[in-house]
Design an enzyme around this catalytic site. Structure first.
Site, PDB file in Angstrom:
ATOM      1  N   ARG A  46      15.653-132.539  42.338  1.00 64.54           N
ATOM      2  CA  ARG A  46      15.882-133.921  43.045  1.00 64.54           C
ATOM      3  C   ARG A  46      15.573-133.663  44.693  1.00 64.54           C
ATOM      4  O   ARG A  46      15.106-134.501  45.330  1.00 64.54           O
ATOM      5  CB  ARG A  46      17.124-134.428  42.920  1.00 64.54           C
ATOM      6  CG  ARG A  46      17.376-134.943  41.683  1.00 64.54           C
ATOM      7  CD  ARG A  46      18.927-135.365  41.439  1.00 64.54           C
ATOM      8  NE  ARG A  46      19.149-135.229  40.063  1.00 64.54           N
ATOM      9  CZ  ARG A  46      19.710-136.188  39.344  1.00 64.54           C
ATOM     10  NH1 ARG A  46      20.154-137.242  40.202  1.00 64.54           N
ATOM     11  NH2 ARG A  46      19.878-136.462  38.093  1.00 64.54           N
ATOM     12  N   LYS A 150      20.048-122.273  27.005  1.00 65.85           N
ATOM     13  CA  LYS A 150      21.480-122.256  26.428  1.00 65.85           C
ATOM     14  C   LYS A 150      22.126-122.938  27.431  1.00 65.85           C
ATOM     15  O   LYS A 150      22.062-122.931  28.844  1.00 65.85           O
ATOM     16  CB  LYS A 150      21.759-120.849  26.117  1.00 65.85           C
ATOM     17  CG  LYS A 150      22.374-120.094  27.409  1.00 65.85           C
ATOM     18  CD  LYS A 150      23.405-119.310  26.919  1.00 65.85           C
ATOM     19  CE  LYS A 150      24.360-118.898  28.115  1.00 65.85           C
ATOM     20  NZ  LYS A 150      24.725-117.939  28.454  1.00 65.85           N
ATOM     21  N   ASP A 179      16.801-117.087  24.609  1.00 68.05           N
ATOM     22  CA  ASP A 179      18.038-116.256  24.562  1.00 68.05           C
ATOM     23  C   ASP A 179      17.309-114.935  25.138  1.00 68.05           C
ATOM     24  O   ASP A 179      16.750-114.033  24.450  1.00 68.05           O
ATOM     25  CB  ASP A 179      18.616-115.906  22.928  1.00 68.05           C
ATOM     26  CG  ASP A 179      19.785-115.159  23.142  1.00 68.05           C
ATOM     27  OD1 ASP A 179      19.983-114.123  23.853  1.00 68.05           O
ATOM     28  OD2 ASP A 179      20.698-115.682  22.502  1.00 68.05           O
ATOM     29  N   HIS A 180      17.942-114.557  26.373  1.00 69.81           N
ATOM     30  CA  HIS A 180      17.537-113.522  27.083  1.00 69.81           C
ATOM     31  C   HIS A 180      17.540-112.039  26.443  1.00 69.81           C
ATOM     32  O   HIS A 180      16.903-111.111  26.894  1.00 69.81           O
ATOM     33  CB  HIS A 180      17.407-113.821  28.687  1.00 69.81           C
ATOM     34  CG  HIS A 180      18.933-112.936  28.887  1.00 69.81           C
ATOM     35  ND1 HIS A 180      20.019-113.858  28.927  1.00 69.81           N
ATOM     36  CD2 HIS A 180      19.089-111.876  29.612  1.00 69.81           C
ATOM     37  CE1 HIS A 180      21.042-113.200  29.315  1.00 69.81           C
ATOM     38  NE2 HIS A 180      20.603-112.059  29.690  1.00 69.81           N
ATOM     39  N   LYS A 184      15.152-108.380  25.684  1.00 72.11           N
ATOM     40  CA  LYS A 184      15.252-107.043  26.172  1.00 72.11           C
ATOM     41  C   LYS A 184      14.634-106.053  25.260  1.00 72.11           C
ATOM     42  O   LYS A 184      14.839-106.174  23.964  1.00 72.11           O
ATOM     43  CB  LYS A 184      16.842-106.874  26.140  1.00 72.11           C
ATOM     44  CG  LYS A 184      17.795-107.469  27.008  1.00 72.11           C
ATOM     45  CD  LYS A 184      19.312-107.264  27.418  1.00 72.11           C
ATOM     46  CE  LYS A 184      20.033-108.284  28.055  1.00 72.11           C
ATOM     47  NZ  LYS A 184      20.037-107.775  29.473  1.00 72.11           N
ATOM     48  N   GLU A 218      31.258-106.858  30.284  1.00 72.04           N
ATOM     49  CA  GLU A 218      30.784-107.316  32.024  1.00 72.04           C
ATOM     50  C   GLU A 218      32.107-106.788  32.749  1.00 72.04           C
ATOM     51  O   GLU A 218      33.154-106.886  32.627  1.00 72.04           O
ATOM     52  CB  GLU A 218      30.354-108.418  32.287  1.00 72.04           C
ATOM     53  CG  GLU A 218      29.296-108.848  31.193  1.00 72.04           C
ATOM     54  CD  GLU A 218      28.707-110.251  31.491  1.00 72.04           C
ATOM     55  OE1 GLU A 218      27.851-110.286  32.558  1.00 72.04           O
ATOM     56  OE2 GLU A 218      29.307-111.281  30.998  1.00 72.04           O
ATOM     57  N   ASP A 237      29.440-118.736  26.055  1.00 68.19           N
ATOM     58  CA  ASP A 237      28.517-118.112  27.049  1.00 68.19           C
ATOM     59  C   ASP A 237      27.762-116.603  26.185  1.00 68.19           C
ATOM     60  O   ASP A 237      26.701-116.611  26.877  1.00 68.19           O
ATOM     61  CB  ASP A 237      29.336-117.633  28.238  1.00 68.19           C
ATOM     62  CG  ASP A 237      28.468-117.185  29.253  1.00 68.19           C
ATOM     63  OD1 ASP A 237      27.725-117.941  29.665  1.00 68.19           O
ATOM     64  OD2 ASP A 237      28.791-116.044  29.920  1.00 68.19           O
ATOM     65  N   HIS A 242      23.711-114.672  22.418  1.00 69.87           N
ATOM     66  CA  HIS A 242      23.503-113.315  22.746  1.00 69.87           C
ATOM     67  C   HIS A 242      23.840-112.328  21.551  1.00 69.87           C
ATOM     68  O   HIS A 242      23.120-111.574  20.975  1.00 69.87           O
ATOM     69  CB  HIS A 242      23.596-112.637  24.074  1.00 69.87           C
ATOM     70  CG  HIS A 242      23.469-113.474  25.426  1.00 69.87           C
ATOM     71  ND1 HIS A 242      22.213-114.330  25.419  1.00 69.87           N
ATOM     72  CD2 HIS A 242      23.888-113.835  26.474  1.00 69.87           C
ATOM     73  CE1 HIS A 242      22.130-114.878  26.486  1.00 69.87           C
ATOM     74  NE2 HIS A 242      23.260-114.823  27.132  1.00 69.87           N
ATOM     75  N   LYS A 342      34.535-110.783  30.557  1.00 70.76           N
ATOM     76  CA  LYS A 342      34.132-110.530  31.839  1.00 70.76           C
ATOM     77  C   LYS A 342      35.328-109.576  32.664  1.00 70.76           C
ATOM     78  O   LYS A 342      36.586-109.608  32.017  1.00 70.76           O
ATOM     79  CB  LYS A 342      34.145-111.720  32.695  1.00 70.76           C
ATOM     80  CG  LYS A 342      32.928-112.700  32.159  1.00 70.76           C
ATOM     81  CD  LYS A 342      32.138-113.270  33.099  1.00 70.76           C
ATOM     82  CE  LYS A 342      30.961-113.992  32.759  1.00 70.76           C
ATOM     83  NZ  LYS A 342      29.569-113.344  32.983  1.00 70.76           N
TER      84      LYS A 342
HETATM   85  C1  BG6 Z   1      24.134-114.957  30.578  1.00 65.79           C
HETATM   86  C2  BG6 Z   1      25.536-115.590  30.665  1.00 65.79           C
HETATM   87  O1  BG6 Z   1      23.474-115.935  29.519  1.00 65.79           O
HETATM   88  O2  BG6 Z   1      24.202-113.455  30.228  1.00 65.79           O
HETATM   89  C3  BG6 Z   1      26.198-114.749  31.877  1.00 65.79           C
HETATM   90  O3  BG6 Z   1      25.792-116.946  30.952  1.00 65.79           O
HETATM   91  C4  BG6 Z   1      26.179-113.231  31.375  1.00 65.79           C
HETATM   92  O4  BG6 Z   1      27.474-115.460  31.950  1.00 65.79           O
HETATM   93  C5  BG6 Z   1      24.927-112.668  31.314  1.00 65.79           C
HETATM   94  O5  BG6 Z   1      26.756-112.650  32.673  1.00 65.79           O
HETATM   95  C6  BG6 Z   1      24.644-111.239  30.664  1.00 65.79           C
HETATM   96  O6  BG6 Z   1      23.422-110.898  30.761  1.00 65.79           O
HETATM   97  P1  BG6 Z   1      23.044-109.451  31.075  1.00 65.79           P
HETATM   98  O7  BG6 Z   1      21.574-109.397  30.815  1.00 65.79           O
HETATM   99  O8  BG6 Z   1      23.393-109.164  32.516  1.00 65.79           O
HETATM  100  O9  BG6 Z   1      23.548-108.605  30.059  1.00 65.79           O
END
Ligand code: BG6
Length: 443
Positions: A46, A150, A179-180, A184, A218, A237, A242, A342
């Site tokens: 925007r 997501k 889904d990143h 990996k 984390e 999350d 993941h 976290k």
């Molecule tokens: C994200 C979450 O998808 O993945 C975050 O929204 C999280 O909260 C992150 O910190 C973790 O990704 P990575 O690659 O740092 O393990």
């Protein structure tokens, strides 16, 4: 597979994900020659930015996050463009038509367009509809693909509704649910470890494996994302996407061949075998928690309830642990303990396969545990733990470790990061590492 000339349209171009992950990933692909010269990136949001002011913002981000500099950086920035659009207003999408025509002409990309939805989830259903209203989803002139971030819905009902909406305008082969974790290297390595070695397969089942632990810990808190996180929590999350994908890689059957369909068939099959938990089961199989204020590296840090964007009476979990069971022949009776949170003491993502001990302890009461530890991050690698004789008199066993570190591979520094790999795959039209609709529903 080479990538074709194309235009990447990023919706949500003024957001965090764009300048922290997407633009850096595209820059790195460009730097190593994987994108070629015939691509353009059109940022859409925007805010009233011009091409130049968008380039300046992205250049600053690349300097900050990637230590980018020099001619390469300037060359990359010439591929960046921007169009302000009110993304919830269908009529406003008309502004995209001349922009896209101009870019397809200039870069010879013949209509090939990858849309990336990096917006608030409330727009995931709206954007496809508005694009379709202007004929921007048809594949008559070049391919059209859409990457959806997501969260894919909030629960099964909203996930199905969202799917229905998107499927109205895009076919399943055009939809890339990102889904990143699947991007990996070490998550993909789980497949290679399992399916390219004869050694593990005979042991990879209920006869030899006692239990499996999957941890995604984390050290950071929710940072600036309290507003988003509070509606999501650790369960939505990290776990639902993941970590369940990691679980699927550990537990799935070998696909007959590696292609998008056979891989994703096996992933969906194993996720469908997850034992559903009743409300009563939840009491015994799930632990939830929330972090409080404390000291990290000699610094006081806030508790979850004091984080920006978090309601003071929030019940959202920042920690969860769950005992999952898989109802199939390979895994019946083997618990998979999955946990994530976290502000835990350390950052580590790993899978630990605990093998059964010897049936009878010959040498000592405390027989060493046999464990295979697959470290996804940091310090990516694999360790095997087993017992050997402690030097000296007697036959005492001592646990030792055989370690492999990814960084020892000379090619490790040229590995693609998760977003680099997944963006490249989407540009190539390879959906193997993206979640398919049936797997998302099963999760
Ligand atoms: C994200 C979450 O998808 O993945 C975050 O929204 C999280 O909260 C992150 O910190 C973790 O990704 P990575 O690659 O740092 O393990």
């Amino acid at each position: 597979m080479n990538i074709e000339n194309s235009c990447i349209v990023i919706f949500g171009a003024s957001g965090d994900l764009t300048f922290r992950k997407l633009i850096p990933a595209l820059y790195n692909l460009f730097r190593v020659g994987r994108l070629g010269q015939h691509f353009s990136v059109l940022g859409v949001a925007r805010s009233e930015l011009t091409d130049d002011s968008f380039r300046t913002k992205m250049r600053d981000a690349l300097i900050k996050f990637e230590k980018a500099e020099g001619q390469e950086l300037e060359d990359f920035c010439t591929h960046l463009y921007y169009q302000a659009v009110n993304t919830s207003e269908a009529l406003d999408y008309a502004k995209l038509l001349p922009r896209l025509d101009e870019l397809h002409d200039k870069y010879g990309s013949c209509g090939n367009t990858l849309y990336y939805l990096s917006t608030p989830p409330s727009l995931y259903g709206v954007i496809p509809e508005c694009l379709a209203a202007h004929g921007l989803t048809t594949e008559e002139y070049g391919w059209k693909r859409i990457i959806v971030e997501k969260p894919f819905g909030y629960d099964i009902k909203t996930a199905k509704e969202l799917d229905e909406k998107i499927h109205h305008y895009f076919e399943e082969h055009q939809i890339y649910r990102i889904d990143h974790y699947l991007g990996k290297e070490t998550v993909q390595n789980l497949l290679v470890l399992r399916f390219s070695n004869g050694l593990f397969e005979p042991l990879w089942n209920r006869n030899f494996i006692d239990y499996v632990e999957i941890t995604g810990a984390e050290a950071i808190g929710v940072e600036e994302r309290g507003g988003y996180y509070d509606g999501s929590g650790a369960m939505r999350d990290m776990f639902q996407n993941h970590l369940l994908q990691v679980l699927a890689m550990v537990a799935m059957e070998p696909p007959a061949i590696i292609n998008a369909d056979s891989m994703r068939d096996e992933v969906a099959k194993v996720l469908h075998c997850l034992h559903p938990l009743t409300a009563e089961d939840v009491k015994n199989n799930v632990v939830l928690g929330q972090y409080v204020a404390g000291e990290v590296d000699d610094q006081m840090v806030a508790g979850y309830l004091a984080e920006k964007g978090v309601p003071a009476d929030s019940n959202t979990e920042t920690y969860m642990a769950i005992k999952c069971e898989i109802d199939n022949w390979r895994w019946a009776g083997v618990p998979f303990y999955v946990r994530t949170g976290k502000r835990l003491p350390t950052r580590v993502t790993e899978v630990v396969i605990h093998f059964k001990t010897t049936p009878h302890p010959v040498f000592s009461q405390n027989a060493p545990e046999n464990k295979l530890i697959i470290r996804v991050q940091p310090d990516e690698g694999i360790s095997m733990r087993f017992g050997l004789k402690k030097p000296g008199a007697g036959f005492e066993a001592k646990e030792v470790s055989m370690d492999f570190r990814y960084s020892d591979l000379s090619s490790a520094s040229s590995l693609l990061t998760a977003y680099e790999r997944l963006l490249l795959d989407a540009l190539k039209g390879d959906a193997t590492l993206f979640a398919r609709t049936d797997a998302v529903h099963a999760c």
